[in-house]
Design an enzyme around this catalytic site. Structure first.
Site, PDB file in Angstrom:
ATOM      1  N   GLU A 278       0.823  -1.207   0.000  1.00  0.00           N
ATOM      2  CA  GLU A 278       0.000   0.000   0.000  1.00  0.00           C
ATOM      3  C   GLU A 278       0.860   1.262   0.000  1.00  0.00           C
ATOM      4  O   GLU A 278       0.530   2.249  -0.671  1.00  0.00           O
ATOM      5  CB  GLU A 278      -0.941   0.001   1.202  1.00  0.00           C
ATOM      6  CG  GLU A 278      -1.953  -1.142   1.222  1.00  0.00           C
ATOM      7  CD  GLU A 278      -3.005  -1.022   0.127  1.00  0.00           C
ATOM      8  OE1 GLU A 278      -3.020  -0.002  -0.592  1.00  0.00           O
ATOM      9  OE2 GLU A 278      -3.820  -1.953  -0.010  1.00  0.00           O
ATOM     10  N   ARG A 282       0.588   3.785  -3.301  1.00  0.00           N
ATOM     11  CA  ARG A 282      -0.071   5.054  -3.011  1.00  0.00           C
ATOM     12  C   ARG A 282       0.936   6.184  -2.796  1.00  0.00           C
ATOM     13  O   ARG A 282       0.807   7.259  -3.395  1.00  0.00           O
ATOM     14  CB  ARG A 282      -0.966   4.923  -1.769  1.00  0.00           C
ATOM     15  CG  ARG A 282      -2.041   3.850  -1.901  1.00  0.00           C
ATOM     16  CD  ARG A 282      -3.056   3.954  -0.780  1.00  0.00           C
ATOM     17  NE  ARG A 282      -3.842   2.715  -0.642  1.00  0.00           N
ATOM     18  CZ  ARG A 282      -5.063   2.649  -0.130  1.00  0.00           C
ATOM     19  NH1 ARG A 282      -5.652   3.748   0.294  1.00  0.00           N
ATOM     20  NH2 ARG A 282      -5.695   1.504  -0.012  1.00  0.00           N
ATOM     21  N   ASP A 411      -4.997 -10.266  -8.007  1.00  0.00           N
ATOM     22  CA  ASP A 411      -5.423  -9.492  -9.167  1.00  0.00           C
ATOM     23  C   ASP A 411      -4.301  -8.744  -9.873  1.00  0.00           C
ATOM     24  O   ASP A 411      -4.069  -8.918 -11.076  1.00  0.00           O
ATOM     25  CB  ASP A 411      -6.529  -8.508  -8.764  1.00  0.00           C
ATOM     26  CG  ASP A 411      -6.177  -7.670  -7.531  1.00  0.00           C
ATOM     27  OD1 ASP A 411      -5.157  -7.958  -6.883  1.00  0.00           O
ATOM     28  OD2 ASP A 411      -6.927  -6.734  -7.221  1.00  0.00           O
ATOM     29  N   GLU A 546     -12.210   0.329 -10.190  1.00  0.00           N
ATOM     30  CA  GLU A 546     -11.843  -0.592 -11.262  1.00  0.00           C
ATOM     31  C   GLU A 546     -12.749  -0.511 -12.489  1.00  0.00           C
ATOM     32  O   GLU A 546     -12.270  -0.562 -13.631  1.00  0.00           O
ATOM     33  CB  GLU A 546     -11.809  -2.035 -10.728  1.00  0.00           C
ATOM     34  CG  GLU A 546     -10.654  -2.334  -9.807  1.00  0.00           C
ATOM     35  CD  GLU A 546     -10.868  -1.811  -8.397  1.00  0.00           C
ATOM     36  OE1 GLU A 546      -9.873  -1.674  -7.655  1.00  0.00           O
ATOM     37  OE2 GLU A 546     -12.043  -1.529  -8.044  1.00  0.00           O
ATOM     38  N   THR A 635      -1.141   0.484 -10.293  1.00  0.00           N
ATOM     39  CA  THR A 635      -2.433  -0.062  -9.870  1.00  0.00           C
ATOM     40  C   THR A 635      -3.197   0.886  -8.954  1.00  0.00           C
ATOM     41  O   THR A 635      -4.316   0.589  -8.556  1.00  0.00           O
ATOM     42  CB  THR A 635      -2.235  -1.431  -9.186  1.00  0.00           C
ATOM     43  OG1 THR A 635      -3.478  -2.132  -9.130  1.00  0.00           O
ATOM     44  CG2 THR A 635      -1.655  -1.266  -7.796  1.00  0.00           C
TER      45      THR A 635
END
Length: 647
Positions: A278, A282, A411, A546, A635
């Site tokens: 994360e 980010r 994913d 998404e 992502t």
């Protein structure tokens, strides 16, 4: 009663005086009290059967009168409106009868103060069924949330929700303006004004930023309902995640405010555990992206600082990184309950660390993440290119074998296979081979059709047994497939992307709020009434990006306006069901209950970092705005440059 016949003096012989002897006192009492007592005696003399018959008849006449007299029923309907004015926080939160009037106001309703709430609570109006509305369907009431927040005053959900965004835009792209059709609602009809979609996205961002700035400035996440904040890492997560979004949306004032905070307040020298994945996507990704867009060295320096502090995660026996890092102490460790990391987390940090090496000319960042990919490439335990969800940091081997999904925990592994290949100039063939093999595995093992409408969806596999479960996270796949086709992969990838895009849209369209749940289960049996089932525990919506992300890719490559229209519907529903009047947007618990979707009181950082950014790019007519021939998105929707082919 007796008669008493005393005669009066002769001067008054024209009348006779009578004395009526009353019960007890011997005096007649014509007062109201005496008459009530007399009626009560008569009522008590009736038999129980007679009294019951009289009561039943009166009640029946009352019910018939109410049901046949329109003004009375209209009065009860109007109680919710009256209660709205009196701030009754226990009434049902969305009142359709008054919505057209709220639309006329075109502004947030002002919630009452806690003291006013307490005064009103003692004088609630309306039937008990209305007063208990918030307790239905197992949703969390305002009172419950308020208690969890340590008795902090909450904005009433009904008055906190904004009416649909109808603000006029002033953006330059006339082709992106739409004339919204008339909306029929409870017998009322009104036509919303022409709306500029790009400006609507800017307005949404400004509204979210207003709440963050006022109630959570410099904190990780806004809690818009309680006008407070939540901390995860204590690093201003929302602010950093939103930096490049503000630049792209040309929100200069907001960007400069955030830049000042980064310059003067942001420090990574903290004794705090952060999640490697994360923090990378980010914070590191957001800083690198902002550096590329602005050219300001401040953001590169901060990126190098956090990147260096994350490196201890790779100090494991297998070189598969730990999940958690203390960026102040320079130590790392796995979660308390396991020595495993998730495959998605260790294979979805490569774009960022590779770019950091390219910018700083320090090869250790790229070397660490490349080694992870090389190990995963060679591992046993895959099935037709599909990978399990977990990998052990000590042995470097897959664990929980036989379980395969394109949802949570796996994913972005597939996403980053393609994007690393694109980022590096399409030279790393092993990455492309793994990606193409995985897609064949998806088609062979996970791709099915629903009933009755034959929607194409991606399920899951557990030890050879197929499950028709699909996470909303899987909706990254249409965009990734389209991106691959754009970069020269087989045209059938684009066809599959279009089919899956339809499915992801239907995950929104078939819900009562027009917002997708976190997880759906597709029906596969012939004769099914609907394609989608949603379990009670899966009905939440976290403001995820998404589907909007994939709509952006599909529109950018096909120019089919239906993808824009679908995105516009979704944005309107975010405004309708998740927008909070005092600033911010909230995730919700129940997408199947439009009357009370049950706010979770949390605005994820990715709503600003990803969702609103992809909305803006979807509605933009400028193909050079972050051209997909020049940039690849990580992502977390942070654009990083595709490397020059000479490198």
């Amino acid at each position: 009663m007796g008669w008493a016949g005393d005669m009066h003096p002769p001067s008054r012989e024209d009348f006779v005086s009578l004395t009526l002897t009353g019960q007890g006192s011997g005096i007649y009492n014509n007062s109201k009290q005496w008459r009530r007592q007399s009626c009560w005696r008569k009522w008590k003399r009736l038999s129980r059967l007679q009294r019951n018959l009289i009561l039943f008849t009166v009640a029946l006449m009352l019910v018939c009168g109410i049901s046949t007299y329109p003004s009375v029923t209209e009065h009860f309907r109007g109680l919710t409106v009256v209660a709205k004015e009196e701030g009754d926080h226990a009434l049902k939160p969305v009142i359709h009868e008054v919505q057209p009037e709220l639309d006329k106001l075109n502004r947030p309703l002002v919630p009452e103060s806690p003291s006013e709430k307490q005064k009103r609570a003692a004088h609630k109006r309306g039937p008990p069924s209305l007063q208990n509305r918030l307790q239905k369907k197992g949703n969390v009431s305002d009172t419950q949330v308020e208690k969890e927040e340590g008795e902090k005053p909450l904005v009433n959900w009904r008055v906190a929700m904004m009416d649909q965004a109808t603000e006029r835009g002033t953006a330059k792209e006339a082709a992106n303006k739409v004339d919204v059709p008339a909306v029929e609602q409870e017998g009322h009809s009104h036509k919303e004004p022409e709306v500029d979609r790009l400006e609507a996205v800017r307005d949404a961002f400004r509204h979210a930023w207003k709440g963050y700035k006022e109630f959570a400035w410099g904190k990780d996440e806004l809690r818009p309902m309680s006008k407070s904040y939540g901390e995860w890492f204590g690093l201003g997560l929302t602010l950093i995640d939103a930096l490049d979004t503000m630049w792209i949306l040309n929100l200069k004032k907001e960007f400069e405010e955030a830049k000042t905070w980064v310059s003067t307040e942001l420090s990574f020298n903290k004794n705090v555990d952060v999640n490697l994945f994360e923090s990378t996507i980010r914070i590191l990704g957001g800083l690198l992206s902002t550096y590329h867009l602005t050219g300001d060295i401040l953001f590169l320096d901060k990126a190098k600082d956090i990147g260096t502090r994350l490196m201890p995660a790779f100090n494991t026996p297998s070189k598969i990184p730990y999940s958690d890092v203390n960026i102040g102490k320079g130590t790392a460790h796995p979660p308390r309950w396991t020595s495993d990391s998730t495959v998605a987390e260790v294979t979805s940090i490569q774009l960022e660390f590779r770019e950091l090496s390219r910018l700083t000319q320090d090869t250790r960042y790229q070397a660490a993440v490349d080694e992870v990919m090389q190990k995963v490439h060679k591992l046993e335990g895959k099935q037709d290119g599909l990978v399990p969800m977990f990998i052990n940091t000590n042995s470097g081997q897959f664990t929980h074998l036989g379980m395969f999904t394109l949802g949570a925990r796996a994913d972005s592994y597939y996403e980053y296979l393609l994007k690393q290949w694109i980022q590096g100039g399409k030279k790393e063939t092993a990455l492309l081979e793994d990606y193409l093999q995985a897609l064949e595995g998806v088609k062979k093992n996970l791709l099915k059709k629903s009933s009755p409408n034959r929607l194409t969806f991606v399920g899951e596999l557990s030890h050879g047994r197929f499950s028709p479960k699909m996470d909303h996270l899987v909706c990254f796949l249409p965009g990734t497939l389209a991106l691959g086709a754009h970069h020269g992969l087989p045209a059938e990838h684009m066809e599959l992307a279009k089919q899956l895009m339809e499915t992801c849209y239907q995950m929104y369209a078939q819900m009562e709020t027009g917002l997708s749940p976190e997880i759906v289960h597709f029906n596969m049996h012939e004769g099914s009434i609907g394609d989608v089932d949603v379990k009670l525990a899966d009905r939440h919506n976290l403001l995820r990006p998404e589907t909007v992300e994939s709509l952006f890719y599909l529109y950018r490559f096909t120019k089919d306006r239906k993808y824009r229209d679908w995105g516009w519907e979704i944005l309107q529903n975010f405004n309708k069901y998740t927008k909070v009047s005092t600033g911010g947007y909230t995730s919700i618990n129940n997408v199947r209950d439009p009357e009370y979707p049950s706010p979770r009181d949390k605005m994820e950082s990715f709503f600003l970092g990803e969702t609103l950014k992809y909305f803006y790019l979807l509605f933009s007519d400028d193909p050079e705005l972050l051209s997909l021939d020049k940039y690849v998105f990580n992502t977390e929707a942070h654009p990083l440059p595709i490397w020059p082919t000479a490198q």
